[in-house]
Scaffold this active site. Structure first.
Site, PDB file in Angstrom:
ATOM      1  N   ARG A   1     -81.218 -12.301   2.898  1.00 45.06           N
ATOM      2  CA  ARG A   1     -82.144 -11.405   3.583  1.00 45.06           C
ATOM      3  C   ARG A   1     -82.337 -11.873   5.019  1.00 45.06           C
ATOM      4  O   ARG A   1     -82.120 -13.043   5.343  1.00 45.06           O
ATOM      5  CB  ARG A   1     -83.488 -11.370   2.864  1.00 45.06           C
ATOM      6  CG  ARG A   1     -83.393 -10.945   1.394  1.00 45.06           C
ATOM      7  CD  ARG A   1     -84.745 -11.043   0.706  1.00 45.06           C
ATOM      8  NE  ARG A   1     -84.674 -10.616  -0.683  1.00 45.06           N
ATOM      9  CZ  ARG A   1     -84.473 -11.423  -1.707  1.00 45.06           C
ATOM     10  NH1 ARG A   1     -84.297 -12.731  -1.501  1.00 45.06           N
ATOM     11  NH2 ARG A   1     -84.446 -10.961  -2.946  1.00 45.06           N
TER      12      ARG A   1
ATOM     13  N   LYS B   1     -87.689 -14.818  -1.326  1.00 41.00           N
ATOM     14  CA  LYS B   1     -88.627 -13.860  -1.898  1.00 41.00           C
ATOM     15  C   LYS B   1     -89.236 -14.442  -3.165  1.00 41.00           C
ATOM     16  O   LYS B   1     -88.538 -15.012  -4.000  1.00 41.00           O
ATOM     17  CB  LYS B   1     -87.899 -12.548  -2.213  1.00 41.00           C
ATOM     18  CG  LYS B   1     -88.838 -11.397  -2.512  1.00 41.00           C
ATOM     19  CD  LYS B   1     -88.087 -10.080  -2.564  1.00 41.00           C
ATOM     20  CE  LYS B   1     -89.040  -8.923  -2.763  1.00 41.00           C
ATOM     21  NZ  LYS B   1     -88.337  -7.616  -2.775  1.00 41.00           N
TER      22      LYS B   1
ATOM     23  N   HIS C   1     -79.502  -5.445   6.034  1.00 38.31           N
ATOM     24  CA  HIS C   1     -79.363  -5.201   4.606  1.00 38.31           C
ATOM     25  C   HIS C   1     -78.023  -4.552   4.252  1.00 38.31           C
ATOM     26  O   HIS C   1     -77.580  -4.630   3.102  1.00 38.31           O
ATOM     27  CB  HIS C   1     -80.532  -4.327   4.114  1.00 38.31           C
ATOM     28  CG  HIS C   1     -81.261  -4.929   2.952  1.00 38.31           C
ATOM     29  ND1 HIS C   1     -81.934  -6.123   3.023  1.00 38.31           N
ATOM     30  CD2 HIS C   1     -81.407  -4.502   1.672  1.00 38.31           C
ATOM     31  CE1 HIS C   1     -82.478  -6.405   1.856  1.00 38.31           C
ATOM     32  NE2 HIS C   1     -82.161  -5.447   1.015  1.00 38.31           N
TER      33      HIS C   1
ATOM     34  N   ARG D   1     -75.847  -7.148   3.055  1.00 34.88           N
ATOM     35  CA  ARG D   1     -76.241  -7.580   1.713  1.00 34.88           C
ATOM     36  C   ARG D   1     -75.619  -6.650   0.668  1.00 34.88           C
ATOM     37  O   ARG D   1     -75.042  -7.113  -0.319  1.00 34.88           O
ATOM     38  CB  ARG D   1     -77.768  -7.557   1.630  1.00 34.88           C
ATOM     39  CG  ARG D   1     -78.370  -8.108   0.343  1.00 34.88           C
ATOM     40  CD  ARG D   1     -79.883  -8.251   0.532  1.00 34.88           C
ATOM     41  NE  ARG D   1     -80.589  -8.559  -0.689  1.00 34.88           N
ATOM     42  CZ  ARG D   1     -80.745  -9.773  -1.179  1.00 34.88           C
ATOM     43  NH1 ARG D   1     -80.209 -10.798  -0.560  1.00 34.88           N
ATOM     44  NH2 ARG D   1     -81.433  -9.973  -2.280  1.00 34.88           N
TER      45      ARG D   1
ATOM     46  N   HIS E   1     -82.180 -12.325  -6.982  1.00 33.81           N
ATOM     47  CA  HIS E   1     -82.936 -11.331  -7.734  1.00 33.81           C
ATOM     48  C   HIS E   1     -83.558 -11.980  -8.965  1.00 33.81           C
ATOM     49  O   HIS E   1     -82.871 -12.684  -9.713  1.00 33.81           O
ATOM     50  CB  HIS E   1     -82.029 -10.185  -8.179  1.00 33.81           C
ATOM     51  CG  HIS E   1     -81.642  -9.265  -7.068  1.00 33.81           C
ATOM     52  ND1 HIS E   1     -80.538  -8.427  -7.137  1.00 33.81           N
ATOM     53  CD2 HIS E   1     -82.211  -9.041  -5.850  1.00 33.81           C
ATOM     54  CE1 HIS E   1     -80.460  -7.738  -6.009  1.00 33.81           C
ATOM     55  NE2 HIS E   1     -81.440  -8.090  -5.225  1.00 33.81           N
TER      56      HIS E   1
ATOM     57  N   TYR F   1     -75.673  -2.345  -8.055  1.00 36.12           N
ATOM     58  CA  TYR F   1     -74.395  -2.496  -7.366  1.00 36.12           C
ATOM     59  C   TYR F   1     -73.211  -2.150  -8.259  1.00 36.12           C
ATOM     60  O   TYR F   1     -72.121  -1.874  -7.766  1.00 36.12           O
ATOM     61  CB  TYR F   1     -74.260  -3.914  -6.810  1.00 36.12           C
ATOM     62  CG  TYR F   1     -75.264  -4.187  -5.721  1.00 36.12           C
ATOM     63  CD1 TYR F   1     -75.119  -3.606  -4.459  1.00 36.12           C
ATOM     64  CD2 TYR F   1     -76.381  -4.965  -5.956  1.00 36.12           C
ATOM     65  CE1 TYR F   1     -76.057  -3.826  -3.467  1.00 36.12           C
ATOM     66  CE2 TYR F   1     -77.320  -5.184  -4.963  1.00 36.12           C
ATOM     67  CZ  TYR F   1     -77.152  -4.608  -3.722  1.00 36.12           C
ATOM     68  OH  TYR F   1     -78.088  -4.821  -2.745  1.00 36.12           O
TER      69      TYR F   1
END
Length: 345
Positions: free
Chosen positions: A173, A198, A269, A272, A295, A304
């Site tokens: 990120r 995150k 992003h 990403r 994640h 994805y």
């Protein structure tokens, strides 16, 4: 040491000394979130959305949180649905969801702390969010075009090439890249340490040889010129020797994507999405992608698998009966058929 960015003072929505007013309870909630180790981004977003609701209430003569009822919250929900931005566009359902979920969390906290007798938002229905796919994903060739855009004869161009290579190789990120320190790069093991990603989670992920080479070139040939004699541990710096800002990263990357001429829009992003999609198409296990992206849930990463269309297309071509034992139409034959029909008419 580098200068720290100063936070802009926030104007209270009402008298903060009023122990029954909105601002008083907003301040207490912010302090409580910090005491529970919530990230500053989460705290800022929560308080921002609650402040907007408080201002909406005050404009309608509602001055205390204990005056709020479910019908008032539903009125505010309709206001969000009907609201138009300065560009005369409606708020997205995702934005509406962010407003209302922050309010629901705030009222739940007020009731749990016994500041309110009941939680008026307990049965508030939130907008249903669609399962959206990324707007765009780069092909490998398009990614290379973007990577080749910075002017590497200048220090800032070398820095930006290293930034783009890092985004493409790791899919991290923008805030994680902005927070990288020199000692987070392990050239021998070819890994980088993401600190307080995150959810305030650390993780170690691999970085490719080429990206690592560009980081080395940046450190050895360009970073010293940007430092201007300042001792700064952050890896990527501005031309004033200060840590680069995530918002600035967005501007830089968007400009390079636009200048590359690939005809796609996006920013940090986009790399990403591209990293995850291309690695899946080349056989990477989805749980590995999950670890790379940081994640918490596999379901977040599974989006994805829908973007990665190459394998699905191959299976379709191999198995769909319409693509087997049938001749493809010849455009010239179709044209001739059309001419005969016209003549007969």
């Amino acid at each position: 040491m580098s200068k720290k960015r100063q936070r802009k003072p926030i104007t209270p929505v009402d008298d903060a000394t009023d122990k029954h007013g909105f601002q008083h309870f907003i301040n207490i909630h912010v302090d409580d979130l910090r005491a529970r180790n919530y990230s500053e981004l989460t705290i800022d977003n929560r308080s921002k959305y609650v402040r907007r609701f408080a201002l909406w209430c005050l404009a309608r003569g509602i001055t205390r949180p204990n005056e709020i009822t479910k019908p008032i919250l539903e009125r505010f929900q309709r206001h969000l649905y009907q609201h138009r931005t300065e560009q005369d566009k409606p708020l997205s359902f995702r934005s509406q969801y962010a407003h209302l979920s922050s309010l629901r969390a705030w009222f739940k906290w007020l009731a749990r702390k016994n500041y309110l007798l009941f939680n008026p938002a307990s049965e508030l229905d939130l907008p249903k969010l669609g399962h959206r796919l990324p707007k765009a994903v780069l092909t490998a060739n398009e990614a290379e075009q973007v990577l080749a855009t910075p002017n590497i004869t200048e220090p800032l161009g070398v820095r930006d090439r290293a930034i783009l290579e890092t985004f493409y190789s790791t899919g991290i990120r923008r805030g994680e890249l902005a927070g990288l320190r020199l000692d987070d790069i392990d050239a021998e093991r070819r890994t980088i340490m993401i600190r307080l990603g995150k959810g305030k989670k650390d993780r170690i992920i691999p970085i490719g040889k080429r990206a690592l080479s560009w980081i080395t070139v940046y450190i050895e040939s360009a970073r010293g010129e940007l430092l201007a004699g300042v001792n700064e541990p952050t890896l990527f710096l501005t031309n004033e020797g200060e840590p680069i800002n995530p918002d600035s990263l967005t501007e830089y990357v968007r400009r390079y994507i636009d200048d590359s001429g690939i005809g796609k829009r996006g920013s940090c992003h986009l790399f990403r999405h591209t990293m995850a999609t291309l690695m899946l198409e080349h056989g990477a296990d989805i749980r590995y992608i999950q670890a790379m992206l940081g994640h918490a849930k596999l379901t977040t990463t599974e989006i994805y698998t829908q973007v990665s269309i190459r394998k699905l297309r191959q299976i379709h071509e191999l198995t769909h009966p319409a693509d087997h034992d049938r001749e493809e139409p010849d455009p010239d034959d179709l044209k001739a058929t059309g001419d005969d029909s016209d003549a007969a008419a």
